[in-house]
Write a protein that holds these residues in place. Sequence first.
Motif, PDB file in Angstrom:
ATOM      1  N   GLU A  21      77.118  90.014  74.378  1.00 16.77           N
ATOM      2  CA  GLU A  21      78.470  89.555  74.043  1.00 16.77           C
ATOM      3  C   GLU A  21      79.408  89.744  75.230  1.00 16.77           C
ATOM      4  O   GLU A  21      80.216  88.876  75.538  1.00 16.77           O
ATOM      5  N   TRP A  46      87.048  94.208  69.803  1.00 16.63           N
ATOM      6  CA  TRP A  46      86.788  92.766  69.762  1.00 16.63           C
ATOM      7  C   TRP A  46      85.283  92.510  69.855  1.00 16.63           C
ATOM      8  O   TRP A  46      84.736  91.704  69.104  1.00 16.63           O
ATOM      9  N   GLN A  91      83.560  93.467  66.631  1.00 14.00           N
ATOM     10  CA  GLN A  91      83.790  92.417  65.630  1.00 14.00           C
ATOM     11  C   GLN A  91      82.836  91.243  65.866  1.00 14.00           C
ATOM     12  O   GLN A  91      82.225  90.738  64.927  1.00 14.00           O
ATOM     13  N   LYS A  92      82.722  90.812  67.117  1.00 19.43           N
ATOM     14  CA  LYS A  92      81.890  89.652  67.453  1.00 19.43           C
ATOM     15  C   LYS A  92      80.405  89.887  67.168  1.00 19.43           C
ATOM     16  O   LYS A  92      79.695  88.932  66.873  1.00 19.43           O
ATOM     17  N   ILE A  93      79.937  91.131  67.275  1.00 19.62           N
ATOM     18  CA  ILE A  93      78.521  91.381  67.019  1.00 19.62           C
ATOM     19  C   ILE A  93      78.269  91.787  65.568  1.00 19.62           C
ATOM     20  O   ILE A  93      77.154  92.186  65.212  1.00 19.62           O
ATOM     21  N   GLY A  94      79.297  91.678  64.744  1.00 19.84           N
ATOM     22  CA  GLY A  94      79.130  91.967  63.321  1.00 19.84           C
ATOM     23  C   GLY A  94      79.173  93.431  62.960  1.00 19.84           C
ATOM     24  O   GLY A  94      78.693  93.826  61.899  1.00 19.84           O
ATOM     25  N   ARG A  95      79.756  94.260  63.815  1.00 13.50           N
ATOM     26  CA  ARG A  95      79.871  95.701  63.566  1.00 13.50           C
ATOM     27  C   ARG A  95      81.323  96.133  63.762  1.00 13.50           C
ATOM     28  O   ARG A  95      81.647  96.869  64.697  1.00 13.50           O
ATOM     29  N   PRO A  96      82.242  95.668  62.896  1.00 18.87           N
ATOM     30  CA  PRO A  96      83.675  95.874  63.125  1.00 18.87           C
ATOM     31  C   PRO A  96      84.125  97.328  63.254  1.00 18.87           C
ATOM     32  O   PRO A  96      85.129  97.600  63.895  1.00 18.87           O
ATOM     33  N   ALA A 150      72.821  93.708  72.173  1.00 15.68           N
ATOM     34  CA  ALA A 150      73.800  92.847  71.504  1.00 15.68           C
ATOM     35  C   ALA A 150      75.172  92.988  72.150  1.00 15.68           C
ATOM     36  O   ALA A 150      75.870  91.994  72.397  1.00 15.68           O
TER      37      ALA A 150
END
Length: 132
Positions: A90, A104, A107-112, A86
């Motif tokens: 990205e 960043w 955040q984009k892969i849903g793991r902030p 993942a």
Amino acid sequence: MNPHPELFTADDTPWLARVKDEFTVRASARGVCGIGMLREDEAEGGEDGSPLAKKARREIAEYLAGRRRAFTVRADLSACTPFVRAVLREAARIPYGGTRSYGWIAQKIGRPGAARAVGQAMGRNPVPLVVP
């Protein structure tokens, strides 16, 4: 000794010629699965002689010489964990010359909260340059 004379041009700098001489490429049926530098204790060899590996080697040489900005070869990330895949997918979306923080990407892969884990995943990238 230059095992890949077809990669060199007259305008190559000494460091670029050395890098081109010392990196290896491995490919699977799915795509390029490994790019690395030979260690001093390794003999030449272990190089994948497949057409895909040769194409990847040529594209990497063009990239390093400033004659390519994108790769046409596919990356085979099947040996990576789902998280690393993942992260690398990205990272592959970042445009040429662009930079993004690990935060960043997280955040984009849903793991902030996983910025440090993203950095570790980037360090495990088996196909650097093809996936920056």
